[in-house]
Design a protein around this motif. Structure first.
Motif, PDB file in Angstrom:
ATOM      1  N   GLU A 129       0.301   2.107   5.384  1.00 52.81           N
ATOM      2  CA  GLU A 129       1.261   3.213   5.341  1.00 52.81           C
ATOM      3  C   GLU A 129       0.515   4.556   5.392  1.00 52.81           C
ATOM      4  O   GLU A 129       0.959   5.507   6.046  1.00 52.81           O
ATOM      5  N   ASN A 175       2.129   3.456  -8.163  1.00 55.50           N
ATOM      6  CA  ASN A 175       2.668   2.258  -7.497  1.00 55.50           C
ATOM      7  C   ASN A 175       2.333   2.191  -6.007  1.00 55.50           C
ATOM      8  O   ASN A 175       2.257   1.117  -5.428  1.00 55.50           O
ATOM      9  N   PHE A 176       2.146   3.369  -5.384  1.00 56.56           N
ATOM     10  CA  PHE A 176       1.652   3.423  -4.000  1.00 56.56           C
ATOM     11  C   PHE A 176       0.468   4.377  -3.994  1.00 56.56           C
ATOM     12  O   PHE A 176       0.575   5.522  -3.555  1.00 56.56           O
ATOM     13  N   ILE A 180       1.323   7.180  -1.069  1.00 53.65           N
ATOM     14  CA  ILE A 180       2.027   8.394  -1.512  1.00 53.65           C
ATOM     15  C   ILE A 180       1.110   9.622  -1.502  1.00 53.65           C
ATOM     16  O   ILE A 180       1.510  10.673  -0.996  1.00 53.65           O
ATOM     17  N   TRP A 183       1.198  10.744   2.012  1.00 56.36           N
ATOM     18  CA  TRP A 183       2.459  11.401   2.407  1.00 56.36           C
ATOM     19  C   TRP A 183       2.420  12.891   2.101  1.00 56.36           C
ATOM     20  O   TRP A 183       3.124  13.678   2.704  1.00 56.36           O
ATOM     21  N   ARG A 306       8.832  -0.350  -7.542  1.00 56.10           N
ATOM     22  CA  ARG A 306       9.010   0.629  -6.467  1.00 56.10           C
ATOM     23  C   ARG A 306      10.209   1.472  -6.832  1.00 56.10           C
ATOM     24  O   ARG A 306      11.186   0.950  -7.395  1.00 56.10           O
ATOM     25  N   CYS A 307      10.163   2.744  -6.442  1.00 59.70           N
ATOM     26  CA  CYS A 307      11.369   3.537  -6.707  1.00 59.70           C
ATOM     27  C   CYS A 307      12.501   3.068  -5.811  1.00 59.70           C
ATOM     28  O   CYS A 307      13.659   3.337  -6.079  1.00 59.70           O
ATOM     29  N   THR A 308      12.166   2.308  -4.770  1.00 61.73           N
ATOM     30  CA  THR A 308      13.192   1.770  -3.865  1.00 61.73           C
ATOM     31  C   THR A 308      13.623   0.341  -4.243  1.00 61.73           C
ATOM     32  O   THR A 308      14.401  -0.282  -3.516  1.00 61.73           O
ATOM     33  N   TYR A 462      20.275   0.860   4.384  1.00 58.43           N
ATOM     34  CA  TYR A 462      19.885  -0.261   5.249  1.00 58.43           C
ATOM     35  C   TYR A 462      21.087  -1.160   5.533  1.00 58.43           C
ATOM     36  O   TYR A 462      21.924  -1.363   4.662  1.00 58.43           O
ATOM     37  N   GLY A 469      11.020  -0.647   2.026  1.00 60.33           N
ATOM     38  CA  GLY A 469      10.419  -0.774   3.353  1.00 60.33           C
ATOM     39  C   GLY A 469      10.651   0.416   4.269  1.00 60.33           C
ATOM     40  O   GLY A 469      10.707   0.264   5.499  1.00 60.33           O
ATOM     41  N   ALA A 470      10.747   1.609   3.705  1.00 62.09           N
ATOM     42  CA  ALA A 470      10.939   2.813   4.523  1.00 62.09           C
ATOM     43  C   ALA A 470       9.731   3.042   5.431  1.00 62.09           C
ATOM     44  O   ALA A 470       8.605   2.736   5.052  1.00 62.09           O
TER      45      ALA A 470
END
Ligand code: UN1
Length: 522
Positions: A129, A175-176, A180, A183, A306-308, A462, A469-470
């Motif tokens: 990513e 977490n990432f 992140i 990003w 994950r925040c997602t 989604y 999985g963005a």
């Protein structure tokens, strides 16, 4: 065993094995003004493996406000030169950074699994990513589009250009730990800003690897600075510093609010990515097998951290039994273990505090009326699990939407299934939380899919896919308590890291007055 339990007490993972005898682990210093330096405090904290806290990944500086001061000064000194370097040149350096990340992907992924636990496939995905973000966003070096528009008067030209915001403080989560930071870092740099990064205490190594790669490709000294340490000291010092024009923060909604207040005090720009309580809606016409796959991946991928994450699943009564039976079966069969082991499906959670918080929510779930603990619910602590923070994949069924486990962000391998009778009810429940990051629907009916897409007030939606999985070329972020209106990733991130400048060029050779009625003053 008693020793191990003591070591795994209610401390963050960095302190967990302080009592164990061992050789001194490698020290990873701060990076300030192009130099690798220890903190003025002289203190170091330990970064330990959450799958086995006897394994110390490295020591990192416990930095102070003075270290932030030095990093900010270095970033300030480097600013003009970097800003004046043409954006396509800045981008060329970033493309080379992407090449290093590709070359080092496996090493960085392994180190990431060691420091934060998620399985190798996922840490490889995290580095990927960062690679995708680097290539995609570096491409902006040859775009960074502004626009032209007609002016109100003759012989006058009007246009809008982007300018860097200046010095950016980046506060990133565990977490990432490479995705992140990338990003934030890559768009900040391509737009011509300089940065100070403060990574999460649990995962400084992955950010260190990213920053080290920046040094390797020749990003000039002072453009990127890394300061590790505690949020309350270095995070706060960065947030409060008058020279820091922008804070970009990813983390909890509670901390985000503090960051935002502090930025508001001094009119700093503040972009926040925070919590989620994401829902999968499964309608009676759904491909149930596919929906189960999506729920398992969304709820237990990254151990639900994950925040997602799909922490709620709202299922139509007509397929409820079939869906829950399959979900529970699948959850029970997940292999929990060390993420470095290729056979592992789900790794540990990040630290002792997280473990206790998650177990606390499982207790709350069991106490709350009408929810049924269908599987999991316990900490794993025997044998291979004795030295780590492992929780069983946990499913609550027959829950009602108002329960705490259906409302609050748990950030662990726990999902809550809620039965519904209609799409409208599902949408109402889906929207009935304080967060608004991601949502999904499983249905074969295009009308329902579009209706739900339209009605769900989230930043991401989604159809026939999980809530995680963005992809990096689409905007990422959420509504309500998830964010404060900004979007990372995509080209939308440029609106965080640049400010608009409207430019008027009058080539009429005379004074032309805007907004003044045509009156003859002669
Ligand atoms: C996060 O959990 O903070 O969409 C980020 C996803 C990942 C990013 C998650 N690409 O699940």
């Amino acid at each position: 065993m008693a020793e191990a339990k003591k070591a795994l007490g209610r401390n963050s993972k960095k302190q967990a094995r302080a009592a164990q005898p061992r050789t001194t682990p490698k020290a990873y210093p701060n990076y300030i003004g192009g130099e690798w330096v220890s903190s003025g405090s002289g203190e170091w904290f330990e970064n330990v493996n959450p799958a086995d806290t006897r394994d110390c990944v490295g020591r990192f500086p416990v930095s102070t406000a003075r270290d932030i001061e030095r990093a900010v000064a270095a970033a300030r000194d480097a600013a003009d030169k970097w800003r004046r370097l043409p954006a396509p040149r800045r981008a060329e350096i970033l493309f080379r950074l992407g090449e290093i990340l590709i070359r080092q992907k496996e090493t960085f992924a392994r180190e990431m699994t060691r420091e934060m636990g998620k399985v190798l496939k996922e840490t490889g995905g995290d580095v990927q990513e960062a690679i995708d973000c680097t290539y995609y966003t570096a491409g902006e070096g040859r775009r960074l589009h502004g626009f032209t528009t007609p002016a109100e008067m003759p012989d006058k030209f009007a246009m809008c250009v982007r300018q860097p915001v200046g010095l950016c403080g980046l506060i990133t989560p565990w977490n990432f730990p490479m995705a992140i930071p990338s990003w934030k870092l890559i768009p900040a740099l391509v737009c011509g800003n300089t940065v100070v990064i403060k990574p999460a205490e649990d995962t400084p190594l992955s950010t260190y690897n990213l920053v080290k790669s920046c040094e390797e490709v020749g990003i000039p000294a002072g453009v990127v600075n890394l300061v590790t340490g505690h949020g309350e000291t270095v995070g706060a010092a960065l947030t409060e510093h008058p020279s820091v024009r922008l804070i970009s923060f990813t983390g909890s909604t509670e901390t985000g609010r503090l960051v935002a207040s502090s930025c508001a005090e001094r009119n700093a720009i503040c972009s926040l990515e925070m919590g989620g309580k994401n829902v999968i809606i499964v309608m009676e016409d759904a491909d149930v097998d596919l929906a189960v796959e999506g729920a398992v991946w969304g709820a237990f991928g990254t151990s639900g951290q994950r925040c997602t994450a799909s922490s709620r699943v709202v299922v139509h009564k007509k397929v409820y039994k079939k869906f829950t039976q399959q979900l529970v079966e699948r959850a029970k069969n997940l292999r929990v273990g060390d993420g470095l082991d290729e056979r592992t499906d789900m790794g540990p959670v990040i630290n002792a505090d997280a473990l206790h918080k998650i177990l606390g929510y499982i207790e709350v779930g069991q106490r709350e009326d009408r929810a049924k603990l269908a599987c999991g619910g316990r900490r794993l602590e025997k044998g291979e699990y004795a030295h780590g923070y492992f929780v069983e994949p946990t499913v609550f069924t027959d829950a009602s939407p108002g329960m705490r486990i259906a409302q609050e962000e748990i950030f662990g391998p726990v999902t809550t299934v809620i039965p519904v009778g209609s799409l409208e009810e599902a949408i109402e429940i889906g929207n009935g939380v304080r967060y608004g990051l991601s949502a999904s629907i499983y249905t074969q009916d295009v009308n329902r899919a579009f209706h739900a897409m339209n009605e769900m007030y989230t930043g991401i939606f989604y159809v026939n896919s999980s809530t995680i999985g963005a992809e990096v070329h689409l905007p990422f972020g959420g509504t309500k308590a998830t964010g404060n209106g900004h979007r990372e990733a995509g080209t939308q991130v440029l609106d965080i890291f640049t400010e608009w400048k409207s430019v008027y060029v009058d080539y009429s050779g005379k004074l032309q007055r805007a907004q003044i009625d045509e009156v003859n003053f002669e």
